[in-house]
Scaffold this active site. Structure first.
Site: not given
Ligand code: THU
Length: 163
Positions: A64, A66, A77
């Site tokens: 992820n 951010e 994903e």
């Molecule tokens: N997040 C993902 O990367 N994949 C998921 O399946 C659920 C959530 C991330 C998004 C955000 O950066 C953090 O997790 C908290 O929601």
């Protein structure tokens, strides 16, 4: 296709820990765990890693990313799948492994992809006409496997609906 025909029997396999996985799935999950280490999650402190297995054996890692403007971030994903789509457009996606690490607590249940990521998975499954295996894991404990996105997104909206 009628709504009734679209409804599938939900089917998941559960494993009590990663040592029960077959070698291929174990290796893919190991790559997702590696990817967690490089996540950029300073706002949620929730680090997610994904590893995508292509038909030619290539493994793409994502995590992820951010952003201070929160909605501009992207899930692990989609980072991994879009990289695969951008760089290996003709390679079918066979599987994706997902795992996480929280700075707040130990996650002892499988992480399950958000709705937008499921929709993105559905697009690749439809595009390549091949089911994508989804391997879902927390930091410890149970691992859940779905053999297709169909289980995660029943009645999915696809290009068939645009006709
Ligand atoms: N997040 C993902 O990367 N994949 C998921 O399946 C659920 C959530 C991330 C998004 C955000 O950066 C953090 O997790 C908290 O929601």
């Amino acid at each position: 296709m009628s709504i009734e025909q679209k409804i599938v029997q939900l089917k998941f396999e559960s494993y009590s820990n990663e040592t029960e996985l077959n070698q291929l799935d174990f290796n893919l999950l190991a790559k997702a765990k590696e990817a967690v280490q490089k996540a950029y999650a300073p706002y949620s402190n929730f680090h997610v890693g994904a590893a995508v297995l292509l038909e030619n054996g290539t493994i793409i890692q994502g995590n992820n990313q951010e952003n201070a403007a929160y909605p501009s971030g992207l899930c692990a994903e989609r980072v991994a799948m879009y990289y695969a789509g951008a760089n290996y457009p003709n390679q079918k996606i066979k599987a994706i492994a997902i795992t996480c690490h929280s700075e707040n607590e130990t996650i002892d249940k499988p992480i399950s992809p958000c709705g937008s990521c499921r929709q993105a998975m559905a697009e690749y499954e439809t595009r390549h006409q091949q089911p994508i295996k989804v391997i879902m894991s927390g930091e410890v404990g149970e691992i859940l496997i779905s053999e297709s996105i169909q289980n995660l997104l029943p009645l999915m909206f696809t290009k068939e609906d645009l006709k």
